[in-house]
Every structure is written in structure tokens, then in C-alpha cells.
Design a protein around this motif. Sequence first.
Motif, PDB file in Angstrom:
ATOM      1  N   GLN A   1       0.834  -1.199   0.000  1.00  0.00           N
ATOM      2  CA  GLN A   1       0.000   0.000   0.000  1.00  0.00           C
ATOM      3  C   GLN A   1       0.877   1.261   0.000  1.00  0.00           C
ATOM      4  O   GLN A   1       0.615   2.207  -0.740  1.00  0.00           O
ATOM      5  CB  GLN A   1      -0.871  -0.028   1.254  1.00  0.00           C
ATOM      6  CG  GLN A   1      -2.150   0.728   1.135  1.00  0.00           C
ATOM      7  CD  GLN A   1      -3.146   0.276   2.233  1.00  0.00           C
ATOM      8  OE1 GLN A   1      -3.368  -0.907   2.435  1.00  0.00           O
ATOM      9  NE2 GLN A   1      -3.696   1.218   2.944  1.00  0.00           N
TER      10      GLN A   1
ATOM     11  N   ALA B   1      -7.703  11.382  -0.890  1.00  0.00           N
ATOM     12  CA  ALA B   1      -8.517  10.423  -0.118  1.00  0.00           C
ATOM     13  C   ALA B   1      -9.965  10.870  -0.069  1.00  0.00           C
ATOM     14  O   ALA B   1     -10.864  10.055   0.091  1.00  0.00           O
ATOM     15  CB  ALA B   1      -7.970  10.296   1.304  1.00  0.00           C
TER      16      ALA B   1
ATOM     17  N   ARG C   1      -6.927   3.996  12.881  1.00  0.00           N
ATOM     18  CA  ARG C   1      -6.717   4.571  11.551  1.00  0.00           C
ATOM     19  C   ARG C   1      -7.991   4.575  10.715  1.00  0.00           C
ATOM     20  O   ARG C   1      -7.949   4.692   9.488  1.00  0.00           O
ATOM     21  CB  ARG C   1      -5.577   3.837  10.846  1.00  0.00           C
ATOM     22  CG  ARG C   1      -4.309   3.927  11.665  1.00  0.00           C
ATOM     23  CD  ARG C   1      -3.074   4.033  10.879  1.00  0.00           C
ATOM     24  NE  ARG C   1      -2.956   5.199  10.043  1.00  0.00           N
ATOM     25  CZ  ARG C   1      -1.801   5.670   9.596  1.00  0.00           C
ATOM     26  NH1 ARG C   1      -0.686   5.073   9.949  1.00  0.00           N
ATOM     27  NH2 ARG C   1      -1.748   6.721   8.816  1.00  0.00           N
ATOM     28  N   ILE C   2      -9.113   4.497  11.406  1.00  0.00           N
ATOM     29  CA  ILE C   2     -10.388   4.554  10.678  1.00  0.00           C
ATOM     30  C   ILE C   2     -10.464   5.873   9.900  1.00  0.00           C
ATOM     31  O   ILE C   2      -9.856   6.879  10.303  1.00  0.00           O
ATOM     32  CB  ILE C   2     -11.565   4.425  11.681  1.00  0.00           C
ATOM     33  CG1 ILE C   2     -12.851   4.083  10.948  1.00  0.00           C
ATOM     34  CG2 ILE C   2     -11.711   5.687  12.528  1.00  0.00           C
ATOM     35  CD1 ILE C   2     -13.994   3.675  11.883  1.00  0.00           C
TER      36      ILE C   2
ATOM     37  N   TRP D   1       2.137  10.443  12.519  1.00  0.00           N
ATOM     38  CA  TRP D   1       0.716  10.190  12.272  1.00  0.00           C
ATOM     39  C   TRP D   1      -0.133  10.695  13.451  1.00  0.00           C
ATOM     40  O   TRP D   1      -1.136  11.381  13.242  1.00  0.00           O
ATOM     41  CB  TRP D   1       0.456   8.691  12.041  1.00  0.00           C
ATOM     42  CG  TRP D   1      -1.023   8.418  12.093  1.00  0.00           C
ATOM     43  CD1 TRP D   1      -1.939   8.723  11.119  1.00  0.00           C
ATOM     44  CD2 TRP D   1      -1.757   7.883  13.198  1.00  0.00           C
ATOM     45  NE1 TRP D   1      -3.209   8.397  11.558  1.00  0.00           N
ATOM     46  CE2 TRP D   1      -3.126   7.879  12.830  1.00  0.00           C
ATOM     47  CE3 TRP D   1      -1.401   7.404  14.454  1.00  0.00           C
ATOM     48  CZ2 TRP D   1      -4.132   7.419  13.679  1.00  0.00           C
ATOM     49  CZ3 TRP D   1      -2.402   6.935  15.298  1.00  0.00           C
ATOM     50  CH2 TRP D   1      -3.755   6.943  14.909  1.00  0.00           C
TER      51      TRP D   1
ATOM     52  N   PHE E   1     -17.995  13.167   7.034  1.00  0.00           N
ATOM     53  CA  PHE E   1     -17.972  14.106   5.904  1.00  0.00           C
ATOM     54  C   PHE E   1     -18.552  13.407   4.666  1.00  0.00           C
ATOM     55  O   PHE E   1     -19.435  13.926   3.981  1.00  0.00           O
ATOM     56  CB  PHE E   1     -16.502  14.519   5.694  1.00  0.00           C
ATOM     57  CG  PHE E   1     -16.231  15.502   4.592  1.00  0.00           C
ATOM     58  CD1 PHE E   1     -16.315  15.128   3.266  1.00  0.00           C
ATOM     59  CD2 PHE E   1     -15.832  16.805   4.881  1.00  0.00           C
ATOM     60  CE1 PHE E   1     -16.022  16.020   2.247  1.00  0.00           C
ATOM     61  CE2 PHE E   1     -15.534  17.711   3.873  1.00  0.00           C
ATOM     62  CZ  PHE E   1     -15.630  17.303   2.554  1.00  0.00           C
ATOM     63  N   ALA E   2     -18.065  12.181   4.394  1.00  0.00           N
ATOM     64  CA  ALA E   2     -18.489  11.456   3.194  1.00  0.00           C
ATOM     65  C   ALA E   2     -19.970  11.096   3.263  1.00  0.00           C
ATOM     66  O   ALA E   2     -20.702  11.249   2.278  1.00  0.00           O
ATOM     67  CB  ALA E   2     -17.646  10.194   3.022  1.00  0.00           C
TER      68      ALA E   2
ATOM     69  N   PRO F   1     -16.348  -0.445   5.410  1.00  0.00           N
ATOM     70  CA  PRO F   1     -15.951   0.344   4.239  1.00  0.00           C
ATOM     71  C   PRO F   1     -15.013   1.490   4.597  1.00  0.00           C
ATOM     72  O   PRO F   1     -14.258   1.958   3.746  1.00  0.00           O
ATOM     73  CB  PRO F   1     -17.286   0.886   3.714  1.00  0.00           C
ATOM     74  CG  PRO F   1     -18.220   0.836   4.874  1.00  0.00           C
ATOM     75  CD  PRO F   1     -17.780  -0.329   5.705  1.00  0.00           C
ATOM     76  N   PHE F   2     -15.045   1.948   5.854  1.00  0.00           N
ATOM     77  CA  PHE F   2     -14.183   3.061   6.266  1.00  0.00           C
ATOM     78  C   PHE F   2     -13.032   2.590   7.149  1.00  0.00           C
ATOM     79  O   PHE F   2     -12.375   3.390   7.801  1.00  0.00           O
ATOM     80  CB  PHE F   2     -15.013   4.108   7.026  1.00  0.00           C
ATOM     81  CG  PHE F   2     -16.055   4.784   6.170  1.00  0.00           C
ATOM     82  CD1 PHE F   2     -15.698   5.806   5.300  1.00  0.00           C
ATOM     83  CD2 PHE F   2     -17.386   4.406   6.210  1.00  0.00           C
ATOM     84  CE1 PHE F   2     -16.643   6.433   4.496  1.00  0.00           C
ATOM     85  CE2 PHE F   2     -18.344   5.024   5.417  1.00  0.00           C
ATOM     86  CZ  PHE F   2     -17.971   6.046   4.551  1.00  0.00           C
TER      87      PHE F   2
ATOM     88  N   ILE G   1     -10.902   9.304   8.656  1.00  0.00           N
ATOM     89  CA  ILE G   1     -11.214  10.531   9.388  1.00  0.00           C
ATOM     90  C   ILE G   1     -12.387  11.262   8.716  1.00  0.00           C
ATOM     91  O   ILE G   1     -13.084  12.056   9.331  1.00  0.00           O
ATOM     92  CB  ILE G   1      -9.963  11.434   9.490  1.00  0.00           C
ATOM     93  CG1 ILE G   1     -10.095  12.413  10.644  1.00  0.00           C
ATOM     94  CG2 ILE G   1      -9.687  12.166   8.192  1.00  0.00           C
ATOM     95  CD1 ILE G   1      -8.816  13.182  10.967  1.00  0.00           C
TER      96      ILE G   1
END
Length: 443
Positions: free
Chosen positions: A69, A257, A389-390, A89, A396-397, A383-384, A392
Amino acid sequence: VPPTRNLRLLSALRALRANPITLFPRQAYVEPVLALGRGRRSILLVNDPCTIGHVLVDNAGNYVKSRLQQDVLAPGLGEGLLTAEGARWQATRRITAPLFSPRAVATLLEDMRSCALAMRDRWLARPQPGETVDLAAEFQRLTYEVVSRTLFSGALDADRAGVHAEMAVYFDSIGRLDLSGVLGLPGWWPRPAHHRAAPAIRSLRQQIKAAVSARLGDEEHEREDLLERLSRAADPATGQMLSAGQVVDNVLTFLAAGHETTANALSWIAYLLSLDPAAEAAVVDEIAACAPMGIADARALDRLSFTRAVINEALRLYPPAPFIGREAIEDDRICGREIRPGAQILIAPWVVHRHRAHWSEPDMFRPQRFLDDCGDRRRPFLPFGLGPRICIGQRFAMQEMLIVLSAILPAFRFEPVDPDRVFPLARVTLSPAGGLPVRLVPR
Ligand code: HEM
């Protein structure tokens, strides 16, 4: 090795590179864990919900983003929130988290709505009703505008087409699964995809850098947006600030992203609804009942429960981020297997969401399952992502998708030109291969 076996291996590798989701064996959708490949280079595919929780949540500290990745994302996104590790991070997450709080996201509603209505009005103004458009491209443009306007106060609008084109080259060349990673080739091994992508990445970073300095130099600016926060905020825990390069990394990260993923989700929702007139009618009715004048406030969004179920079901069937990769730092044990440092773990929402043990009729579009089963937390639905580290941008989406659907569905329905030829292509995200040509049919 018989030559036919070599040929088979070669064609499997080609298929893997062309579209990795086509290559999962049938057991992948049945087994709790499965080793893909053999020996040192094998990748452990994890489907079992407890084990997924172990890797992504409970023992997340022992797993970093996988080399595969990082190889794809880090050349462009550097030390942005998606690709950074460790203290960097943590600091970036602390600095950016307040901008994605429920209250902060609710304040972006009006901007999201006006971008969506502008797209609808552009469609209404088309000279020929029933004209064909590439819906996937339309949604890409829309979600780019939403991120640019909401997070960066329009600072990235100036050369939208240029930025878009560079990003497409970057994602398309480098986003193909890098076989040097799969084959375990050393770092110095020549990587043509990286060479092809390099000029696009350079130019993309230059454009973003110029836009960032122009916007930060603008004394008149009133609103504190993500850009300002990134450049001025100190990490509340350490007092450290981001360097100018890290600001650019993060602007690119939020842009990359935050727009492809949501655009693809919208394409899949529109595609699935076009094949299911009853679900489509239910969404349109719900929007008419809950938000007759369009979405005006966040409370109206909460009432759109069936529309939300449609979004979740589309994210289940076509997760825009189809793969989540991790690499072990230290020894671990999962599902009775020894995990050594450097071991590659793959959690694939694409597979997990269609797993036979967890979903009934997994390949069917049945939004109702998210209403019937909403209390059932055992179903692996991510899906998220999950854990520290889910995504962020999840809230919003979701808000953006609900607003876009309630702006366009009362005005149009979509007829795919050739529904049988629509199939998912996995690059960095999962998009309809070749776009989504549809006829726009005014209601
Ligand atoms: C992380 C999916 C929308 C920004 C992630 C991850 C997933 C994901 C699966 C976790 C990756 C991992 O653990 O390796 C999605 C989907 C979206 C979406 C399906 C839309 C439907 C957005 C939006 C934004 C955004 C709108 C920003 C505006 C990010 C960032 C990260 C992330 C910055 C990294 C978070 C971190 O590592 O701390 N996303 N995303 N995403 N997403 Fe999203």
C-alpha cells in the motif's frame, strides 16, 4: 517447471495486475483466513471479524500500513495522514481531528449543497434532455469541488482540470498493483510505473504548493479552514508544527482520499438504484417526505434512514477502498498461525463484505438488510476501516452522499447505456471500469 505452469503463473500475475479483485479464489469468500501464495511472500487474507478486530483495533500498535500500500501511495502523499506512521501520524491526526467533528462537519452542509445543486442545474440546462453523460466523471468533478471548497475555501479551484489530470495519471500508473512488491523484489529493482508516475506527482505537488502559498498569503481571508489549521496549528500534545512539505503532503492527502472514494461510492449507488426501481422510488419518496425543500439542516439527514441503508448496501457491495493492507512489526499469533515481523496481512472489504459465512445472499443488493440487521454488530462491515486509523472523513463522506442524492434524485433518474458491461476495476479505489455512461432522464 513445465512451461505451461510458467504461462499460467504469468497470466495469473497479469490478471492480478490488471484487476486484483478478479483473482480471489472461491475459498476466499468462505474461509476465516487464507494464505494467498506460498512461503515467505504469501499474504494472509483475514476475513474473520475477531481477527480483523485484533489486527486493526486491539493490537493495532503491532501493525503498520503494508509495503504494498505504501509503495503505491507514499510517492505522492509523502507523510500525509493516510501514509504517515508513529508519532508523525499521531500528531497529524490530533491536529486535523477537530475539523471532522460532528459539529464541524455539520457547518459544511451549505457548501456541499450548493456544489450538488450547481451540478443538478448544469444537467437541467443541457440542450438535449436524455443526453448521455459519464456519471463517474461528473461525480469526480463534484466531489473534487466539495473538498476544495469545504476544506480549502476554494484555494484549489483554479486549475481543477490540470490537478485532476495529473492525479489520474498518478493513480492509474502507480495504482496498478506493484508486482515488485508481490514478488518481493528488492527496493533497487526498476519500477516502470514509478517512473511513469513521477512527472505527474512532481507537477501535482508544485501546483498544490503554489495554491497553498497563494491562499496563505491572502490577508483578507476570514474563515479558518483545514489549510490554515495545517499550517498554523501546533500539536496540542507536543507543541510541534508541520513543516511546509508536510502541509503539502496533507493537502494532497485530503484531496486524494476525500474525492475519488466518495465519487466512486456515488457512481455505485446510482448504478445499483438504476437496476432496482423499487428501491429508487423508496429513496425518492423518503427524500420528498423528509426534506421537501431539499436538505437544509443536519437533522433532516438523520431522518433519511432508507437512503442511508442504500448507501451502506452500495458500500458493502462496492467498497470504494477495496483493500486494507497491514504489515506486522513484531511476532504475533492470529487464528493459530505464527505471524513473523514483516508478515503481510490483507483485509479486503471487497471479500469480507461478500463472505458466505457472514451475509445471506451476499451478491444481492438488499438495502433492507441494514435496517433489519442494524443491531447485529457481528457482521464484518468496514468500508471506512476500523480502529485508530479509521477514515477521518467518514462523517464528511456520509453527509456529502446524502446531500448529493437528495439534490439530484428528485430531478433525474439514470439509465446506464449498457448496464451489463459495468464492472468494478480495483486501482487505488474501486471504480466502474471505463466510467459509467448513463442517459440523464428528467423526472
Ligand atoms: C482513511 C475509506 C472518504 C480522508 C480511510 C480508510 C478507509 C477509507 C478504508 C482506512 C485505510 C486503512 O486503514 O488503511 C473511505 C471511503 C470514503 C472515504 C469508502 C467515501 C465513501 C474520505 C473523505 C476524506 C477521507 C471524504 C476527507 C475529506 C481519509 C484520510 C484517511 C482515510 C485522511 C487516513 C486516516 C488515518 O490514517 O488517520 N478512508 N474514505 N476519506 N480517509 Fe477515507
